[in-house]
Write a protein that holds these residues in place. Structure first.
Motif, PDB file in Angstrom:
ATOM      1  N   GLY A 248       0.749  -1.234   0.000  1.00 47.26           N
ATOM      2  CA  GLY A 248       0.000   0.000   0.000  1.00 47.26           C
ATOM      3  C   GLY A 248       0.783   1.291   0.000  1.00 47.26           C
ATOM      4  N   ALA A 249       2.083   1.263   0.007  1.00 59.18           N
ATOM      5  CA  ALA A 249       2.855   2.499   0.005  1.00 59.18           C
ATOM      6  C   ALA A 249       2.631   3.232  -1.318  1.00 59.18           C
ATOM      7  N   ASP A 250       2.628   4.549  -1.251  1.00 62.37           N
ATOM      8  CA  ASP A 250       2.473   5.342  -2.463  1.00 62.37           C
ATOM      9  C   ASP A 250       3.765   5.416  -3.253  1.00 62.37           C
ATOM     10  N   LEU A 251       4.891   5.233  -2.586  1.00 62.74           N
ATOM     11  CA  LEU A 251       6.192   5.304  -3.229  1.00 62.74           C
ATOM     12  C   LEU A 251       7.153   4.404  -2.465  1.00 62.74           C
ATOM     13  N   LEU A 252       7.902   3.595  -3.184  1.00 66.24           N
ATOM     14  CA  LEU A 252       8.931   2.755  -2.586  1.00 66.24           C
ATOM     15  C   LEU A 252      10.295   3.263  -3.025  1.00 66.24           C
ATOM     16  N   ALA A 253      11.206   3.337  -2.101  1.00 68.33           N
ATOM     17  CA  ALA A 253      12.559   3.761  -2.423  1.00 68.33           C
ATOM     18  C   ALA A 253      13.478   2.557  -2.288  1.00 68.33           C
ATOM     19  N   LEU A 254      14.120   2.212  -3.386  1.00 64.68           N
ATOM     20  CA  LEU A 254      15.098   1.130  -3.369  1.00 64.68           C
ATOM     21  C   LEU A 254      16.427   1.749  -2.975  1.00 64.68           C
ATOM     22  N   LEU A 255      16.837   1.508  -1.753  1.00 70.25           N
ATOM     23  CA  LEU A 255      18.081   2.051  -1.236  1.00 70.25           C
ATOM     24  C   LEU A 255      19.196   1.045  -1.470  1.00 70.25           C
ATOM     25  N   VAL A 256      20.139   1.434  -2.312  1.00 62.40           N
ATOM     26  CA  VAL A 256      21.284   0.590  -2.637  1.00 62.40           C
ATOM     27  C   VAL A 256      22.505   1.216  -1.972  1.00 62.40           C
ATOM     28  N   THR A 257      23.249   0.421  -1.240  1.00 56.82           N
ATOM     29  CA  THR A 257      24.402   0.954  -0.520  1.00 56.82           C
ATOM     30  C   THR A 257      25.699   0.712  -1.287  1.00 56.82           C
ATOM     31  N   ARG A 258      26.664   1.511  -0.946  1.00 61.32           N
ATOM     32  CA  ARG A 258      27.993   1.349  -1.537  1.00 61.32           C
ATOM     33  C   ARG A 258      28.547  -0.046  -1.245  1.00 61.32           C
ATOM     34  N   ALA A 259      28.293  -0.544  -0.050  1.00 58.02           N
ATOM     35  CA  ALA A 259      28.773  -1.888   0.313  1.00 58.02           C
ATOM     36  C   ALA A 259      28.167  -2.949  -0.607  1.00 58.02           C
ATOM     37  N   GLU A 260      26.887  -2.822  -0.916  1.00 52.91           N
ATOM     38  CA  GLU A 260      26.252  -3.768  -1.841  1.00 52.91           C
ATOM     39  C   GLU A 260      26.908  -3.698  -3.212  1.00 52.91           C
ATOM     40  N   ILE A 261      27.113  -2.486  -3.681  1.00 51.53           N
ATOM     41  CA  ILE A 261      27.705  -2.300  -5.011  1.00 51.53           C
ATOM     42  C   ILE A 261      29.120  -2.850  -5.043  1.00 51.53           C
ATOM     43  N   GLU A 262      29.917  -2.513  -4.037  1.00 54.02           N
ATOM     44  CA  GLU A 262      31.311  -2.961  -4.038  1.00 54.02           C
ATOM     45  C   GLU A 262      31.432  -4.469  -3.882  1.00 54.02           C
ATOM     46  N   SER A 263      30.457  -5.102  -3.236  1.00 52.53           N
ATOM     47  CA  SER A 263      30.498  -6.562  -3.101  1.00 52.53           C
ATOM     48  C   SER A 263      30.105  -7.246  -4.407  1.00 52.53           C
ATOM     49  N   GLY A 264      29.396  -6.511  -5.275  1.00 55.65           N
ATOM     50  CA  GLY A 264      28.947  -7.091  -6.529  1.00 55.65           C
ATOM     51  C   GLY A 264      27.740  -7.996  -6.379  1.00 55.65           C
ATOM     52  N   GLN A 265      27.228  -8.099  -5.183  1.00 54.65           N
ATOM     53  CA  GLN A 265      26.096  -8.992  -4.920  1.00 54.65           C
ATOM     54  C   GLN A 265      24.772  -8.291  -5.207  1.00 54.65           C
ATOM     55  N   ILE A 266      24.035  -8.825  -6.159  1.00 58.67           N
ATOM     56  CA  ILE A 266      22.732  -8.254  -6.497  1.00 58.67           C
ATOM     57  C   ILE A 266      21.586  -9.089  -5.930  1.00 58.67           C
ATOM     58  N   SER A 267      21.884 -10.230  -5.353  1.00 56.46           N
ATOM     59  CA  SER A 267      20.833 -11.184  -4.994  1.00 56.46           C
ATOM     60  C   SER A 267      19.793 -10.616  -4.034  1.00 56.46           C
ATOM     61  N   LYS A 268      20.214  -9.849  -3.057  1.00 53.12           N
ATOM     62  CA  LYS A 268      19.268  -9.287  -2.092  1.00 53.12           C
ATOM     63  C   LYS A 268      18.320  -8.302  -2.782  1.00 53.12           C
ATOM     64  N   ALA A 269      18.871  -7.383  -3.557  1.00 51.68           N
ATOM     65  CA  ALA A 269      18.045  -6.421  -4.278  1.00 51.68           C
ATOM     66  C   ALA A 269      17.166  -7.130  -5.306  1.00 51.68           C
ATOM     67  N   LEU A 270      17.731  -8.090  -6.004  1.00 53.28           N
ATOM     68  CA  LEU A 270      16.982  -8.810  -7.028  1.00 53.28           C
ATOM     69  C   LEU A 270      15.791  -9.542  -6.430  1.00 53.28           C
ATOM     70  N   SER A 271      15.997 -10.255  -5.343  1.00 49.77           N
ATOM     71  CA  SER A 271      14.874 -10.984  -4.748  1.00 49.77           C
ATOM     72  C   SER A 271      13.797 -10.029  -4.264  1.00 49.77           C
ATOM     73  N   SER A 272      14.193  -8.864  -3.786  1.00 43.08           N
ATOM     74  CA  SER A 272      13.215  -7.874  -3.355  1.00 43.08           C
ATOM     75  C   SER A 272      12.424  -7.314  -4.531  1.00 43.08           C
ATOM     76  N   LEU A 273      13.116  -7.029  -5.621  1.00 46.20           N
ATOM     77  CA  LEU A 273      12.433  -6.509  -6.799  1.00 46.20           C
ATOM     78  C   LEU A 273      11.502  -7.564  -7.395  1.00 46.20           C
ATOM     79  N   ILE A 274      11.953  -8.796  -7.419  1.00 45.53           N
ATOM     80  CA  ILE A 274      11.106  -9.879  -7.923  1.00 45.53           C
ATOM     81  C   ILE A 274       9.849 -10.003  -7.070  1.00 45.53           C
ATOM     82  N   ALA A 275       9.978  -9.749  -5.773  1.00 48.81           N
ATOM     83  CA  ALA A 275       8.810  -9.827  -4.885  1.00 48.81           C
ATOM     84  C   ALA A 275       7.729  -8.825  -5.277  1.00 48.81           C
ATOM     85  N   LEU A 276       8.115  -7.748  -5.952  1.00 44.72           N
ATOM     86  CA  LEU A 276       7.118  -6.783  -6.410  1.00 44.72           C
ATOM     87  C   LEU A 276       6.280  -7.326  -7.565  1.00 44.72           C
ATOM     88  N   THR A 277       6.742  -8.405  -8.156  1.00 41.34           N
ATOM     89  CA  THR A 277       6.062  -8.965  -9.318  1.00 41.34           C
ATOM     90  C   THR A 277       5.316 -10.252  -9.000  1.00 41.34           C
TER      91      THR A 277
END
Length: 164
Positions: free
Chosen positions: A19-48
């Motif tokens: 029910g949120a009017d807007l969702l903010a996908l917060l990506v951290t530098r640590a996530e980017i530097e680790s190269g791991q997308i799995s956490k963000a990916l599973s969350s985005l897939i959950a929207l579908t």
């Protein structure tokens, strides 16, 4: 006019957020530097994963990247950020549907810049990247029963938003 319900949530909260009017996908530098997308990916897939979420969160996702505030480079000039977003975009094809580019056209421009990386930001490169996003949106639309008219309208409006 009611105040919009804006929620900045950790990736793990996306599946439970409703029910949120807007969702903010917060990506951290640590996530980017680790190269791991799995956490963000599973969350985005959950929207579908539910028809209600597909409909409700259409154009309600904004990107925030945290941790590069003191880096003098633009985000698209940071190789790790470009690589991370390209990897995520290869795995998740719903950017045009979910990104809130109608509220903030810079959201789409940021994504395109990240997908281009250090490639020259030319009209031809932007249009080629948009074509790739359009193909991904068409695949997403066919899986989630979006009409061809809706898919075409989304792409026309997204393209127009870039040139406002």
């Amino acid at each position: 006019m009611p105040t919009p319900d804006v929620r900045v949530v950790d990736h793990s909260e996306f599946p439970a957020t409703t029910g949120a009017d807007l969702l903010a996908l917060l990506v951290t530098r640590a996530e980017i530097e680790s190269g791991q997308i799995s956490k963000a990916l599973s969350s985005l897939i959950a929207l579908t994963d539910e028809v209600d979420k597909v409909q409700h969160y259409r154009r309600r996702l904004v990107l925030f990247v945290h941790g590069y505030d003191h880096d003098p480079r633009e985000l698209y000039q940071i190789p790790e950020a470009v690589s991370w977003f390209r990897s995520l975009a290869r795995e998740w094809n719903a950017w045009i549907h979910y990104l809130a580019w109608d509220l903030d056209p810079t959201q789409l421009a940021i994504l395109i810049r990240l997908l281009l990386g250090n490639e020259a930001f030319t009209e031809a490169a932007v249009l080629r990247t948009l074509a790739g996003l359009a193909e991904a949106h068409a695949r997403f639309g066919s899986v989630h029963a979006l009409s061809e008219d809706q898919i075409r309208t989304d792409m026309e409006e997204a393209t127009a938003a870039l040139y406002v």
